[in-house]
Design a protein around this motif. Structure first.
Motif, PDB file in Angstrom:
ATOM      1  N   TYR A   1       0.840  -1.202   0.000  1.00 42.51           N
ATOM      2  CA  TYR A   1       0.000   0.000   0.000  1.00 42.51           C
ATOM      3  C   TYR A   1       0.871   1.246   0.000  1.00 42.51           C
ATOM      4  O   TYR A   1       1.941   1.268   0.608  1.00 42.51           O
ATOM      5  CB  TYR A   1      -0.890   0.025   1.240  1.00 42.51           C
ATOM      6  N   GLU A   2       0.382   2.280  -0.680  1.00 46.78           N
ATOM      7  CA  GLU A   2       1.047   3.587  -0.710  1.00 46.78           C
ATOM      8  C   GLU A   2       0.110   4.587  -0.036  1.00 46.78           C
ATOM      9  O   GLU A   2      -1.009   4.809  -0.510  1.00 46.78           O
ATOM     10  CB  GLU A   2       1.307   3.990  -2.167  1.00 46.78           C
ATOM     11  N   THR A   3       0.558   5.157   1.072  1.00 41.81           N
ATOM     12  CA  THR A   3      -0.297   6.021   1.895  1.00 41.81           C
ATOM     13  C   THR A   3       0.268   7.444   1.922  1.00 41.81           C
ATOM     14  O   THR A   3       1.441   7.648   1.611  1.00 41.81           O
ATOM     15  CB  THR A   3      -0.338   5.495   3.346  1.00 41.81           C
ATOM     16  N   PRO A   4      -0.533   8.418   2.343  1.00 47.41           N
ATOM     17  CA  PRO A   4       0.026   9.759   2.513  1.00 47.41           C
ATOM     18  C   PRO A   4       1.043   9.794   3.646  1.00 47.41           C
ATOM     19  O   PRO A   4       1.083   8.891   4.483  1.00 47.41           O
ATOM     20  CB  PRO A   4      -1.204  10.613   2.872  1.00 47.41           C
ATOM     21  N   THR A   5       1.833  10.838   3.693  1.00 47.92           N
ATOM     22  CA  THR A   5       2.829  11.024   4.746  1.00 47.92           C
ATOM     23  C   THR A   5       2.165  11.143   6.122  1.00 47.92           C
ATOM     24  O   THR A   5       1.168  11.836   6.266  1.00 47.92           O
ATOM     25  CB  THR A   5       3.641  12.298   4.446  1.00 47.92           C
ATOM     26  N   GLY A   6       2.743  10.479   7.105  1.00 49.53           N
ATOM     27  CA  GLY A   6       2.224  10.543   8.477  1.00 49.53           C
ATOM     28  C   GLY A   6       1.767   9.169   8.918  1.00 49.53           C
ATOM     29  O   GLY A   6       1.089   8.456   8.175  1.00 49.53           O
ATOM     30  N   TRP A   7       2.146   8.810  10.159  1.00 45.95           N
ATOM     31  CA  TRP A   7       1.889   7.436  10.615  1.00 45.95           C
ATOM     32  C   TRP A   7       0.408   7.113  10.731  1.00 45.95           C
ATOM     33  O   TRP A   7      -0.020   5.964  10.660  1.00 45.95           O
ATOM     34  CB  TRP A   7       2.619   7.176  11.949  1.00 45.95           C
ATOM     35  N   LYS A   8      -0.429   8.155  10.935  1.00 48.97           N
ATOM     36  CA  LYS A   8      -1.854   7.887  11.163  1.00 48.97           C
ATOM     37  C   LYS A   8      -2.490   7.108  10.022  1.00 48.97           C
ATOM     38  O   LYS A   8      -3.458   6.375  10.224  1.00 48.97           O
ATOM     39  CB  LYS A   8      -2.621   9.179  11.414  1.00 48.97           C
ATOM     40  N   PHE A   9      -1.929   7.217   8.824  1.00 49.31           N
ATOM     41  CA  PHE A   9      -2.531   6.529   7.684  1.00 49.31           C
ATOM     42  C   PHE A   9      -2.251   5.021   7.669  1.00 49.31           C
ATOM     43  O   PHE A   9      -2.862   4.286   6.905  1.00 49.31           O
ATOM     44  CB  PHE A   9      -2.074   7.172   6.372  1.00 49.31           C
ATOM     45  N   PHE A  10      -1.318   4.571   8.491  1.00 52.39           N
ATOM     46  CA  PHE A  10      -1.047   3.127   8.552  1.00 52.39           C
ATOM     47  C   PHE A  10      -2.003   2.396   9.504  1.00 52.39           C
ATOM     48  O   PHE A  10      -2.171   1.183   9.414  1.00 52.39           O
ATOM     49  CB  PHE A  10       0.388   2.862   9.021  1.00 52.39           C
ATOM     50  N   SER A  11      -2.580   3.148  10.431  1.00 47.36           N
ATOM     51  CA  SER A  11      -3.327   2.507  11.523  1.00 47.36           C
ATOM     52  C   SER A  11      -4.446   1.589  11.040  1.00 47.36           C
ATOM     53  O   SER A  11      -4.572   0.454  11.499  1.00 47.36           O
ATOM     54  CB  SER A  11      -3.917   3.561  12.467  1.00 47.36           C
ATOM     55  N   ASN A  12      -5.273   2.077  10.115  1.00 42.10           N
ATOM     56  CA  ASN A  12      -6.391   1.251   9.650  1.00 42.10           C
ATOM     57  C   ASN A  12      -5.889  -0.027   8.989  1.00 42.10           C
ATOM     58  O   ASN A  12      -6.481  -1.099   9.148  1.00 42.10           O
ATOM     59  CB  ASN A  12      -7.244   2.033   8.645  1.00 42.10           C
ATOM     60  N   LEU A  13      -4.802   0.092   8.218  1.00 44.25           N
ATOM     61  CA  LEU A  13      -4.257  -1.089   7.522  1.00 44.25           C
ATOM     62  C   LEU A  13      -3.738  -2.103   8.541  1.00 44.25           C
ATOM     63  O   LEU A  13      -3.899  -3.312   8.381  1.00 44.25           O
ATOM     64  CB  LEU A  13      -3.133  -0.671   6.567  1.00 44.25           C
ATOM     65  N   LEU A  14      -3.103  -1.590   9.607  1.00 41.21           N
ATOM     66  CA  LEU A  14      -2.589  -2.472  10.660  1.00 41.21           C
ATOM     67  C   LEU A  14      -3.746  -3.107  11.429  1.00 41.21           C
ATOM     68  O   LEU A  14      -3.756  -4.313  11.668  1.00 41.21           O
ATOM     69  CB  LEU A  14      -1.685  -1.686  11.618  1.00 41.21           C
ATOM     70  N   ASP A  15      -4.742  -2.290  11.798  1.00 43.19           N
ATOM     71  CA  ASP A  15      -5.882  -2.810  12.561  1.00 43.19           C
ATOM     72  C   ASP A  15      -6.622  -3.889  11.772  1.00 43.19           C
ATOM     73  O   ASP A  15      -7.104  -4.866  12.339  1.00 43.19           O
ATOM     74  CB  ASP A  15      -6.870  -1.684  12.899  1.00 43.19           C
ATOM     75  N   ALA A  16      -6.696  -3.695  10.445  1.00 39.82           N
ATOM     76  CA  ALA A  16      -7.421  -4.656   9.603  1.00 39.82           C
ATOM     77  C   ALA A  16      -6.530  -5.838   9.205  1.00 39.82           C
ATOM     78  O   ALA A  16      -6.946  -6.682   8.413  1.00 39.82           O
ATOM     79  CB  ALA A  16      -7.945  -3.952   8.355  1.00 39.82           C
TER      80      ALA A  16
END
Ligand code: VG1
Ligand code: CO
Length: 547
Positions: free
Chosen positions: A344-359
């Motif tokens: 996955y390619e997300t915007p800058t900033g860790w907050k955008f990884f959270s949903n991918l990690l949670d799922a």
């Protein structure tokens, strides 16, 4: 204490409390403005209603104003009906340790006080960030709600009370609120021991043939690194340098890159160099990895981790996928493709990884800005990355350079560099972006100094889990040979604007993979500066920092 002691203070909104890439960051003197910190904190309590009757984790990176801010927040938490506040001893918690504690004790969230790699001190920066119950930085929906509240707030709640003793572990009470002062290191160290093969790393140090230095840069990771590396793993005493957290980080930038961690770079270079060097930033979430005379780019570090995760205890059962922020090099994509992993390619900033990690769509993720992490917490994690590398070195019994060079031969090398133009005029910075935006449509198919543009766009991201859309996340210009130029404006600065130019070139040929990065990138640097009209628009001939 009785409920009578709670007071409601009248206030007026401030107009500049919109959180950036990672929380609200301002000069210390701005946070010291009467009601400034209080307004933002009350806006958190007003919008995050689970905190009432719940548990809040609280700590910071120890920079100037940390202790005062902690006392203010504890009083406000009590006045707002928070049942329990878990505070790191002396007000200290690294960002990943805060995330670990939020998750482990199933709390309602946490407040982290940090401006990360920005300098600290009375004339420098301070910051505040809210993390949700999953341990991750609040997503945009939450930060926007907090910001909206700051625009209309007219009162906040606090109480009059003696200061909490932050330095003695144990439980104190403030009205109906329990305040628990905890060891900031213990829970985090236990998690690391669970993920990594400590016995094997102990053997690596014990054989006496391997030396390392960890540069805590006078910031939060000193106590964590000393305990884990020196006491638990048996690294030689003195392996951790600059290990005493200081309020002003010794007057330096606690930013682990080749420019600011020059002391460490010197220790890994030339005769008598150590085998392994690593550094972390102000709040402990970033990492820099060095071998002897060898620098591992953060983008490569993520790719190497993905390719080698099966060697590591905590990831031996397989990883589900990887993600990188958009400006991060595509090295991880090549590993994902070869190993059949989702990427996955997300915007800058860790907050955008959270949903991918949670799922559970991804296990590992990273950013070019010296950030790597995994599903063990919901923040990037500096010491975790260092332990991952130490574990890998212990298993593969090769040098850092050998591991990375072998990786390049297998997957190709993504040369990478970032040029930052710091403290430029905000209007000029916006002008650069507007100018580039206007050229996007005409660029595809055209040739720039012999490079053919494949695509040109302003990156937008649709979160695959909750469908939320984030637009204007940076200008991307991709070329047909796989190289790429990315431009974006920083969202963490406190003075003027910072333009970041990210450059990447792909080299599949092993015979050409050991060239100097600066030399390989020069043609792209020339294109990037001309295309954006950087000199005429910002008045800058050279970037302030190259990483
Ligand atoms: C920078 C980095 C970004 C990182 C952010 C927070 O943001 O580029 O990758 O997530 O800092 O890191 P910006 O908007 O300035 O480019 V930390 O360690 O400062 O909390
Ligand atoms: Co940081």
């Amino acid at each position: 204490m009785t409920i009578m002691d709670i007071s409601t203070i009248t206030t007026q909104p401030f107009s500049d409390q919109r959180p950036g890439t990672s929380g609200l960051r301002k000069k210390v003197r701005v946070f010291q403005t009467p009601h400034y910190l209080e307004n933002f904190v009350q806006s958190i309590f007003d919008t995050q209603t689970d905190l009432k009757g719940g548990t809040l984790v609280l700590g910071g990176d120890g920079r100037y104003y940390n202790r005062e801010a902690i006392q203010i927040i504890i009083r406000m938490a009590a006045a707002n009906g928070v049942a329990k506040v878990i505070v790191g001893q002396s007000g200290l918690l690294s960002t990943p340790a805060a995330s670990c504690i939020i998750r482990k004790y199933q709390t309602s969230g946490g407040i982290i006080l940090s401006a990360s790699h920005n300098p600290g001190g009375p004339n420098e920066d301070f910051g505040i960030k809210f993390n949700t119950a999953n341990g991750g930085p609040a997503p945009e929906g939450v930060t926007e709600a907090i910001y909206t509240r700051t625009r209309e707030i007219n009162e906040y709640r606090t109480l009059t009370a003696d200061e909490i003793d932050l330095d003695t572990p144990g439980t104190q009470t403030l009205g109906d609120t329990r305040v628990e002062i905890v060891d900031p290191v213990a829970d985090y160290a236990a998690l690391m021991e669970h993920l990594f093969d400590f016995e094997r790393i102990r053997q690596l140090f014990g054989a006496g043939l391997f030396s390392m230095r960890f540069d805590a840069m006078h910031a939060i990771t000193g106590p964590y690194a000393r305990h884990i590396l020196e006491e638990m793993l048996g690294a030689e005493p003195g392996s951790v340098i600059n290990g005493e957290p200081k309020e002003d980080f010794g007057g330096a930038h606690p930013d682990p890159n080749l420019v600011h961690a020059h002391e460490l770079v010197a220790l890994t270079s030339g005769r008598g160099a150590v085998d392994f060097g690593a550094a972390s930033d102000g709040d402990g979430d970033r990492n820099m990895i060095l071998g002897r005379n060898f620098f591992v780019t953060p983008s490569d570090s993520l790719a190497v981790m993905a390719a080698n995760a099966h060697h590591i205890k905590g990831y031996a059962s397989g990883i589900s996928g990887v993600a990188r922020s958009m400006p991060t090099s595509q090295a991880a994509d090549r590993v994902a493709e070869a190993l059949g992993l989702d990427c996955y390619e997300t915007p800058t900033g860790w907050k955008f990884f959270s949903n991918l990690l949670d799922a559970r769509r991804i296990t590992l993720c990273g950013e070019e800005s010296f950030g790597t992490g995994s599903d063990h917490v919901r923040e990037k994690d500096g010491l975790w990355a260092v332990l991952f590398w130490l574990n890998l070195l212990a298993v593969r019994k090769q040098s850092v350079a050998a591991i990375v060079q072998e990786h390049w031969r297998r997957f190709g090398r993504n040369f990478y560099t970032r040029h930052d133009y710091e403290g430029i005029d905000t209007a000029a910075a916006n002008g650069v972006v507007t100018h580039l935006q206007a050229r996007l449509a005409e660029l595809p198919g055209s040739a720039l100094d012999g490079y053919t543009v494949d695509y040109a766009d302003n990156f937008a991201y649709t979160d695959p889990v909750d469908g939320s859309v984030s637009e204007n996340q940076g200008i991307r210009i991709g070329f047909t040979d796989g190289s790429r130029i990315v431009y974006r404006l920083s969202g963490t600065g406190t003075e003027g604007a910072t333009l970041r130019v990210y450059l990447e070139a792909y080299e599949p040929d092993p015979d050409k993979q050991n060239r100097e990065t600066a030399e390989v990138m020069q043609p792209l640097v020339t294109i990037a500066t001309a295309l954006a009209e950087i000199e005429s628009r910002t008045g800058r001939k050279e970037p302030t920092v190259i990483t």
